[in-house]
Write an enzyme that holds these catalytic residues in place. Sequence first.
Site, PDB file in Angstrom:
ATOM      1  N   THR A 122      -2.502  -8.286  10.381  1.00 40.51           N
ATOM      2  CA  THR A 122      -2.453  -9.748  10.468  1.00 40.51           C
ATOM      3  C   THR A 122      -2.129 -10.156  11.896  1.00 40.51           C
ATOM      4  O   THR A 122      -1.032  -9.900  12.395  1.00 40.51           O
ATOM      5  CB  THR A 122      -1.391 -10.304   9.506  1.00 40.51           C
ATOM      6  OG1 THR A 122      -1.708  -9.907   8.171  1.00 40.51           O
ATOM      7  CG2 THR A 122      -1.341 -11.823   9.579  1.00 40.51           C
ATOM      8  N   LEU A 149      -3.420  -8.210  -0.313  1.00 37.48           N
ATOM      9  CA  LEU A 149      -2.834  -7.266  -1.268  1.00 37.48           C
ATOM     10  C   LEU A 149      -1.416  -7.696  -1.622  1.00 37.48           C
ATOM     11  O   LEU A 149      -0.617  -8.012  -0.749  1.00 37.48           O
ATOM     12  CB  LEU A 149      -2.808  -5.858  -0.671  1.00 37.48           C
ATOM     13  CG  LEU A 149      -4.138  -5.306  -0.158  1.00 37.48           C
ATOM     14  CD1 LEU A 149      -3.911  -3.961   0.529  1.00 37.48           C
ATOM     15  CD2 LEU A 149      -5.129  -5.166  -1.304  1.00 37.48           C
ATOM     16  N   LYS A 199      -5.993 -16.110   6.500  1.00 36.96           N
ATOM     17  CA  LYS A 199      -4.873 -15.267   6.086  1.00 36.96           C
ATOM     18  C   LYS A 199      -3.551 -16.022   6.192  1.00 36.96           C
ATOM     19  O   LYS A 199      -2.767 -16.077   5.244  1.00 36.96           O
ATOM     20  CB  LYS A 199      -4.841 -14.008   6.945  1.00 36.96           C
ATOM     21  CG  LYS A 199      -3.577 -13.164   6.824  1.00 36.96           C
ATOM     22  CD  LYS A 199      -3.415 -12.556   5.452  1.00 36.96           C
ATOM     23  CE  LYS A 199      -2.211 -11.607   5.441  1.00 36.96           C
ATOM     24  NZ  LYS A 199      -2.036 -10.950   4.141  1.00 36.96           N
ATOM     25  N   CYS A 255       5.334 -10.203   3.987  1.00 35.63           N
ATOM     26  CA  CYS A 255       4.261 -11.129   4.374  1.00 35.63           C
ATOM     27  C   CYS A 255       4.711 -12.581   4.507  1.00 35.63           C
ATOM     28  O   CYS A 255       4.621 -13.167   5.584  1.00 35.63           O
ATOM     29  CB  CYS A 255       3.109 -11.038   3.370  1.00 35.63           C
ATOM     30  SG  CYS A 255       2.184  -9.499   3.461  1.00 35.63           S
TER      31      CYS A 255
END
Length: 424
Positions: A122, A149, A199, A255
């Site tokens: 990322t 994911l 993203k 994340c």
Amino acid sequence: MTAPVTVFGAGYVGLVTGVCLASSGHEVTVLDVDRDKVSGLASGHVPIHEPGLEDLLAKGLEQGNLRFRALDERQGLAPFVFVAVGTPPTSAGAADLSFVRDVVDLVAGEAGPGTLVVMKSTVPPGTGARFAGQLSACGALYASNPEFLREGSAVRDWFETDRIVIGGADEAVSLLASLYSDIDAPVVATDIGSAEMIKYASNAFLATKISFINEIATLCDLTGADVDQVARGVGMDGRIGEAFLRPGIGYGGSCFPKDTRALDFLAHLHGYDFHLLRAVIDVNARQRLLPVRALRAKIDCLEGVRVTVLGLTFKPDTDDVREAPAADICEMLVAEGALVTAYDPMAGTTPAGVTRAASLAEAVESAQAVVLATEWAEFTEADWAALAATMSGPRLVFDGRNALDPASVRAGGGDYLGVGRPTA
């Protein structure tokens, strides 16, 4: 189609990427700087807990189309090169791209014409365009291919994804799409910067839903409404959906915290104050205070009080404790002078000052208060009437995930405390 693939990085994303590509029949070599990790993976040892991953890895090793090598023992590069190394946050919140740059520099020196370099790491919007220019000098192509994911369901998410996002020139998009020909999902073809932003925007929006329902839960506590009923009614609206409308002590993991802070940093870097995202981050930080506030409201002074924290990972079905709310909760309880015990079926580490229990029953027995921080099935499916009966007064059970049955806790003499749920 099947093809040779090189994956840089045997961390969470790189390992799942390599194993799943091998499962699709590709010839995959995963490279990493950690020799011990490489050796363990080559012998079939998976260093993370991820359902289904170990079986697929064993299959790839047995079939011979999945290999692990130390970075300095690589034997050339395949036509498809995946970059899946870490982009940890800096102290300012920005994404640290040093590992990614190192790999791109290495690939640029070794790749031949037609090599497709696929960015799984990322990286902030605008990064890939510079990499694409650097790689074009050696005739290599570049594509941004963000991963979506979820820890605990990564293998399923790979093969049953909602979409495959590919940013790049037409030739790069076409080549990468052919590599994914066995996955039945729409391909979203964009420019590189837009793929990178998808993203960040996806994670920021999901984090926003979590913080929003947590704010609604606070209002429910103040007005006597039931957040479970509110979330169910709101989630039935097709424009909103029910996912991520479960209140609690906030999000964690590798994340959401990292990517929301990185996006906030990117906004400031461009001179824009992203008020909404800042509020999302602030609300999430505040949620971790809820258990301590709730216990203090009931007990006043927590010094010497036996408190058990159930769950140390940031979510169930993983052993990942990164940014887990439980860590902050344990730290605050220890600072209050509480005698803290924790139990988690998978977490490998225990916060400082915390005693680790060997079982759920051992952790709960004689505790004066219990904080549910992670909704492991072992906890949510337990007989809480029986567990609460083994506690000592005042038998407080703070359900930080709204995952327990309040009636069951109360049947055992427990005082149930939820997030936005009625107290009686």
